[in-house]
Design a protein around this motif. Structure first.
Motif, PDB file in Angstrom:
ATOM      1  N   LEU A  71       0.816  -0.964   0.027  1.00  0.00           N
ATOM      2  CA  LEU A  71       0.027  -0.008   0.269  1.00  0.00           C
ATOM      3  C   LEU A  71       0.870   1.232   0.099  1.00  0.00           C
ATOM      4  O   LEU A  71       0.782   1.993  -0.947  1.00  0.00           O
ATOM      5  CB  LEU A  71      -1.025  -0.078   1.208  1.00  0.00           C
ATOM      6  N   PHE A  72       1.825   1.437   0.900  1.00  0.00           N
ATOM      7  CA  PHE A  72       2.815   2.389   0.851  1.00  0.00           C
ATOM      8  C   PHE A  72       3.559   2.531  -0.238  1.00  0.00           C
ATOM      9  O   PHE A  72       3.967   3.644  -0.645  1.00  0.00           O
ATOM     10  CB  PHE A  72       3.662   2.478   2.164  1.00  0.00           C
ATOM     11  N   ARG A  73       3.959   1.443  -0.767  1.00  0.00           N
ATOM     12  CA  ARG A  73       5.019   1.340  -1.798  1.00  0.00           C
ATOM     13  C   ARG A  73       4.226   1.821  -3.152  1.00  0.00           C
ATOM     14  O   ARG A  73       4.817   2.841  -3.804  1.00  0.00           O
ATOM     15  CB  ARG A  73       5.536  -0.104  -2.132  1.00  0.00           C
ATOM     16  N   ASP A  74       3.051   1.369  -3.349  1.00  0.00           N
ATOM     17  CA  ASP A  74       2.136   1.636  -4.530  1.00  0.00           C
ATOM     18  C   ASP A  74       1.946   3.206  -4.385  1.00  0.00           C
ATOM     19  O   ASP A  74       1.883   3.832  -5.461  1.00  0.00           O
ATOM     20  CB  ASP A  74       0.783   0.932  -4.216  1.00  0.00           C
ATOM     21  N   THR A  75       1.702   3.862  -3.261  1.00  0.00           N
ATOM     22  CA  THR A  75       1.358   5.154  -3.215  1.00  0.00           C
ATOM     23  C   THR A  75       2.790   6.105  -3.516  1.00  0.00           C
ATOM     24  O   THR A  75       2.578   6.910  -4.314  1.00  0.00           O
ATOM     25  CB  THR A  75       1.099   5.517  -1.643  1.00  0.00           C
ATOM     26  N   ALA A  76       3.703   5.439  -3.089  1.00  0.00           N
ATOM     27  CA  ALA A  76       5.114   6.250  -3.375  1.00  0.00           C
ATOM     28  C   ALA A  76       5.507   6.357  -5.079  1.00  0.00           C
ATOM     29  O   ALA A  76       5.735   7.162  -5.647  1.00  0.00           O
ATOM     30  CB  ALA A  76       6.278   5.777  -2.624  1.00  0.00           C
ATOM     31  N   ASP A  77       5.150   5.039  -5.432  1.00  0.00           N
ATOM     32  CA  ASP A  77       5.358   5.074  -7.162  1.00  0.00           C
ATOM     33  C   ASP A  77       4.279   5.700  -7.613  1.00  0.00           C
ATOM     34  O   ASP A  77       4.717   6.381  -8.718  1.00  0.00           O
ATOM     35  CB  ASP A  77       5.053   3.411  -7.466  1.00  0.00           C
ATOM     36  N   ARG A  78       2.909   5.928  -7.357  1.00  0.00           N
ATOM     37  CA  ARG A  78       2.027   6.748  -8.167  1.00  0.00           C
ATOM     38  C   ARG A  78       2.490   8.223  -8.050  1.00  0.00           C
ATOM     39  O   ARG A  78       2.262   8.930  -8.897  1.00  0.00           O
ATOM     40  CB  ARG A  78       0.547   6.362  -7.478  1.00  0.00           C
ATOM     41  N   PHE A  87      -0.854  13.862  -4.533  1.00  0.00           N
ATOM     42  CA  PHE A  87      -0.729  12.886  -3.348  1.00  0.00           C
ATOM     43  C   PHE A  87      -2.049  12.128  -2.841  1.00  0.00           C
ATOM     44  O   PHE A  87      -2.202  10.876  -2.510  1.00  0.00           O
ATOM     45  CB  PHE A  87       0.089  13.490  -2.276  1.00  0.00           C
ATOM     46  N   ARG A  88      -3.210  12.957  -2.789  1.00  0.00           N
ATOM     47  CA  ARG A  88      -4.422  12.517  -2.523  1.00  0.00           C
ATOM     48  C   ARG A  88      -4.773  11.427  -3.462  1.00  0.00           C
ATOM     49  O   ARG A  88      -5.444  10.176  -3.215  1.00  0.00           O
ATOM     50  CB  ARG A  88      -5.400  13.572  -2.353  1.00  0.00           C
ATOM     51  N   GLU A  89      -4.670  11.853  -4.694  1.00  0.00           N
ATOM     52  CA  GLU A  89      -5.130  10.715  -5.720  1.00  0.00           C
ATOM     53  C   GLU A  89      -4.318   9.603  -5.695  1.00  0.00           C
ATOM     54  O   GLU A  89      -4.886   8.443  -5.824  1.00  0.00           O
ATOM     55  CB  GLU A  89      -4.965  11.398  -6.962  1.00  0.00           C
ATOM     56  N   TRP A  91      -2.864   8.252  -3.201  1.00  0.00           N
ATOM     57  CA  TRP A  91      -3.130   7.492  -1.881  1.00  0.00           C
ATOM     58  C   TRP A  91      -4.278   6.784  -1.789  1.00  0.00           C
ATOM     59  O   TRP A  91      -4.403   5.438  -1.789  1.00  0.00           O
ATOM     60  CB  TRP A  91      -3.118   8.516  -0.892  1.00  0.00           C
ATOM     61  N   GLU A  92      -5.367   7.429  -2.470  1.00  0.00           N
ATOM     62  CA  GLU A  92      -6.867   6.816  -2.666  1.00  0.00           C
ATOM     63  C   GLU A  92      -6.748   5.688  -3.667  1.00  0.00           C
ATOM     64  O   GLU A  92      -7.054   4.479  -3.589  1.00  0.00           O
ATOM     65  CB  GLU A  92      -7.660   7.852  -3.085  1.00  0.00           C
ATOM     66  N   GLN A  93      -6.022   5.762  -4.763  1.00  0.00           N
ATOM     67  CA  GLN A  93      -5.945   4.610  -5.817  1.00  0.00           C
ATOM     68  C   GLN A  93      -5.068   3.681  -5.271  1.00  0.00           C
ATOM     69  O   GLN A  93      -5.563   2.496  -5.375  1.00  0.00           O
ATOM     70  CB  GLN A  93      -5.072   5.099  -7.033  1.00  0.00           C
ATOM     71  N   ALA A  94      -4.042   3.817  -4.323  1.00  0.00           N
ATOM     72  CA  ALA A  94      -3.163   2.724  -3.951  1.00  0.00           C
ATOM     73  C   ALA A  94      -4.176   1.952  -2.647  1.00  0.00           C
ATOM     74  O   ALA A  94      -4.050   0.695  -2.439  1.00  0.00           O
ATOM     75  CB  ALA A  94      -1.988   3.338  -3.231  1.00  0.00           C
ATOM     76  N   MET A  95      -4.826   2.676  -1.798  1.00  0.00           N
ATOM     77  CA  MET A  95      -5.556   2.188  -0.994  1.00  0.00           C
ATOM     78  C   MET A  95      -6.691   1.406  -1.472  1.00  0.00           C
ATOM     79  O   MET A  95      -7.057   0.142  -0.916  1.00  0.00           O
ATOM     80  CB  MET A  95      -6.056   3.273   0.053  1.00  0.00           C
ATOM     81  N   THR A  96      -7.268   1.654  -2.517  1.00  0.00           N
ATOM     82  CA  THR A  96      -8.644   1.121  -3.150  1.00  0.00           C
ATOM     83  C   THR A  96      -7.966  -0.131  -3.699  1.00  0.00           C
ATOM     84  O   THR A  96      -8.642  -1.160  -3.868  1.00  0.00           O
ATOM     85  CB  THR A  96      -9.499   2.075  -3.827  1.00  0.00           C
ATOM     86  N   ARG A 114      -9.401   9.071   5.051  1.00  0.00           N
ATOM     87  CA  ARG A 114      -9.316  10.292   5.337  1.00  0.00           C
ATOM     88  C   ARG A 114      -8.048  10.941   5.883  1.00  0.00           C
ATOM     89  O   ARG A 114      -7.791  12.164   5.784  1.00  0.00           O
ATOM     90  CB  ARG A 114     -10.202  10.142   6.749  1.00  0.00           C
ATOM     91  N   LEU A 115      -7.098   9.828   6.349  1.00  0.00           N
ATOM     92  CA  LEU A 115      -5.631  10.521   6.449  1.00  0.00           C
ATOM     93  C   LEU A 115      -5.036  11.077   5.361  1.00  0.00           C
ATOM     94  O   LEU A 115      -4.375  11.938   5.263  1.00  0.00           O
ATOM     95  CB  LEU A 115      -4.958   9.315   7.154  1.00  0.00           C
ATOM     96  N   GLY A 116      -5.313  10.092   4.040  1.00  0.00           N
ATOM     97  CA  GLY A 116      -4.489  10.614   3.131  1.00  0.00           C
ATOM     98  C   GLY A 116      -5.002  11.906   2.259  1.00  0.00           C
ATOM     99  O   GLY A 116      -4.280  12.693   1.559  1.00  0.00           O
ATOM    100  N   SER A 117      -6.243  12.126   2.655  1.00  0.00           N
ATOM    101  CA  SER A 117      -6.775  13.521   2.267  1.00  0.00           C
ATOM    102  C   SER A 117      -6.089  14.772   2.887  1.00  0.00           C
ATOM    103  O   SER A 117      -6.114  15.973   2.481  1.00  0.00           O
ATOM    104  CB  SER A 117      -8.311  13.585   2.390  1.00  0.00           C
ATOM    105  N   THR A 118      -5.532  14.431   4.099  1.00  0.00           N
ATOM    106  CA  THR A 118      -4.833  15.509   4.804  1.00  0.00           C
ATOM    107  C   THR A 118      -3.354  15.526   4.552  1.00  0.00           C
ATOM    108  O   THR A 118      -2.737  16.499   4.856  1.00  0.00           O
ATOM    109  CB  THR A 118      -5.306  15.186   6.260  1.00  0.00           C
ATOM    110  N   LEU A 119      -2.777  14.350   4.479  1.00  0.00           N
ATOM    111  CA  LEU A 119      -1.180  14.265   4.211  1.00  0.00           C
ATOM    112  C   LEU A 119      -0.856  15.073   2.859  1.00  0.00           C
ATOM    113  O   LEU A 119      -1.480  15.052   1.974  1.00  0.00           O
ATOM    114  CB  LEU A 119      -0.900  12.913   4.028  1.00  0.00           C
ATOM    115  N   GLY A 120       0.304  15.941   3.160  1.00  0.00           N
ATOM    116  CA  GLY A 120       0.922  16.554   1.941  1.00  0.00           C
ATOM    117  C   GLY A 120       0.131  17.927   1.552  1.00  0.00           C
ATOM    118  O   GLY A 120       0.754  18.574   0.581  1.00  0.00           O
ATOM    119  N   ILE A 121      -0.604  18.318   2.348  1.00  0.00           N
ATOM    120  CA  ILE A 121      -1.370  19.725   2.105  1.00  0.00           C
ATOM    121  C   ILE A 121      -1.075  20.459   3.164  1.00  0.00           C
ATOM    122  O   ILE A 121      -1.795  21.704   2.711  1.00  0.00           O
ATOM    123  CB  ILE A 121      -2.808  19.512   1.606  1.00  0.00           C
TER     124      ILE A 121
END
Length: 172
Positions: A71-78, A87-89, A91-96, A114-121
């Motif tokens: 999940l974390f690796r996929d988010t970083a790659d995306r 980042f939000r997009e 995070w959401e794609q990786a989590m789903t 919810r956490l992903g919508s606040t990280l990075g902004i």
């Protein structure tokens, strides 16, 4: 002879189904603990290491076992990918996309989304507060998962065997 072999196979299959469900119940609290550890690691990387978010996610993925590491690796790659996702997009794609590989439920996924919508902004302090809030929510879910495990694990094991025995009796 064929009926006996069929009965043995049915007993084996029913028992395995029950044990598989029990194992899934046991995996959920363990994965929740691992996810909390991952978020603590991410919190450390952001708060003390001042690490950029994609690199912090990669380091977190190295410290956590699969399937959560993916999940974390996929988010970083995306985030670093050529698609130019926010980042939000990412995070959401990786989590789903990777959530089905875990034993976690929808409630934990919504906490992570919810956490992903606040990280990075926001600033570092705000991000740390949101990570801490997610950790508290995951702790409550872990307590619930432990209760479910203690309540239903033995039941699933017994149920698998008993249903298989019922099917065998009905066959005879």
């Amino acid at each position: 002879m064929i009926k006996l072999l069929g009965a043995v196979l049915i007993l084996f299959a029913g028992t395995m189904i029950g044990f598989q469900q029990a194992a899934r119940l046991a995996a959920r609290p363990r994965q929740l603990r691992q996810l909390a550890h991952a978020l603590q690691r991410l919190e450390t990387e952001i708060g003390y290491g001042h690490t950029p978010l994609p690199e912090a996610l990669e380091r977190t993925a190295e410290a956590v076992p699969e399937p959560l590491a993916e999940l974390f690796r996929d988010t970083a790659d995306r985030v670093q990918g050529p698609e130019g996702l926010t980042f939000r997009e990412s995070w959401e794609q990786a989590m789903t996309s990777g959530w089905g590989l875990t034993a976690l439920r929808q409630t934990e996924q919504s906490v992570m989304l919810r956490l992903g919508s606040t990280l990075g902004i926001s600033d570092k302090e705000d991000q740390l507060k949101h990570i801490h809030l997610a950790l508290l929510q995951l702790k409550a879910e872990e307590d619930t998962a432990r209760e479910d495990q203690s309540r239903y694990e033995k039941m699933w094991k017994s149920l698998g065997v008993l249903i298989a025995v019922l099917v065998v009796i009905l066959m005879v």
